[in-house]
Design a protein around this motif. Sequence first.
Motif, short mmCIF file in Angstrom:
data_model
loop_
_atom_site.label_atom_id
_atom_site.label_comp_id
_atom_site.label_asym_id
_atom_site.label_seq_id
_atom_site.Cartn_x
_atom_site.Cartn_y
_atom_site.Cartn_z
N GLU A 117 42.41 46.44 43.69
CA GLU A 117 41.94 46.66 42.42
C GLU A 117 42.43 45.81 41.65
N ILE A 118 41.56 44.90 40.71
CA ILE A 118 41.60 43.97 39.62
C ILE A 118 41.76 44.33 38.53
N TYR A 119 42.68 44.57 37.79
CA TYR A 119 42.75 44.90 36.46
C TYR A 119 42.77 43.97 34.82
N ILE A 120 42.09 43.43 34.72
CA ILE A 120 42.42 42.04 33.25
C ILE A 120 42.35 43.15 32.40
N VAL A 121 44.32 42.91 31.35
CA VAL A 121 44.84 43.27 30.60
C VAL A 121 44.49 42.12 29.38
N ALA A 122 43.22 42.07 28.13
CA ALA A 122 43.19 40.40 27.91
C ALA A 122 44.96 40.55 26.96
N ASP A 123 45.00 41.92 26.27
CA ASP A 123 46.10 41.47 25.41
C ASP A 123 47.48 41.09 25.77
N GLN A 124 47.73 41.47 26.64
CA GLN A 124 48.63 40.90 27.60
C GLN A 124 48.62 39.12 28.59
N ASN A 125 47.07 38.93 28.00
CA ASN A 125 46.90 37.67 28.80
C ASN A 125 46.94 37.71 30.21
N ALA A 126 47.11 38.83 30.69
CA ALA A 126 47.19 38.68 32.07
C ALA A 126 46.45 39.95 33.11
N ALA A 127 46.39 39.98 34.87
CA ALA A 127 45.48 40.02 35.19
C ALA A 127 46.40 41.11 36.35
N TYR A 128 46.61 42.40 36.41
CA TYR A 128 47.24 43.18 37.85
C TYR A 128 46.16 44.26 38.25
N PHE A 129 46.94 43.99 39.97
CA PHE A 129 46.41 44.35 40.83
C PHE A 129 47.16 45.55 41.44
#
Length: 143
Positions: A117-129
């Motif tokens: 599962e991939i989660y894009i977190v815009a304010d952290q400029n990252a994608a977590y999986f």
Amino acid sequence: MNKKSGREKDEALRESFAEIKKAARELSGEKAEKLPEKAEKKSSEKTPEKKSGAKKSTAGKTAAKAEKEKSAEKAEKSAPKVKLCFEFFGRKIDEEDVRKRALKAAAEVKPGAKRVEIYIVADQNAAYFVVDGVGSADYRVEL
């Protein structure tokens, strides 16, 4: 007597296949063609369920399955290609690129993972999986 029962079986099969084809055409929105004269003649006669019942249901399932596959292929061919991009904080992020990088990182964490599962977190400029239900702050891809 054997020849007669064989002929009756053949006619029952022809009739059931003609009915299946007609039903498939009606489901797909096409105009149904006329049944062959012999089949029309036989359809008015009552045929025993024992002879054509089982074969008709099996053939009907096969025809329905084939029709469903054709419809799915047709929809797939006619569907437009989609490219998903995200724009935030003045940056353009390509979904396909993020997906590839996250899957590569997940494969390093757990080779042969069943679900990512991939989660894009815009304010952290990252994608977590998350790999097979397990996540960590280290499971991160910079955007």
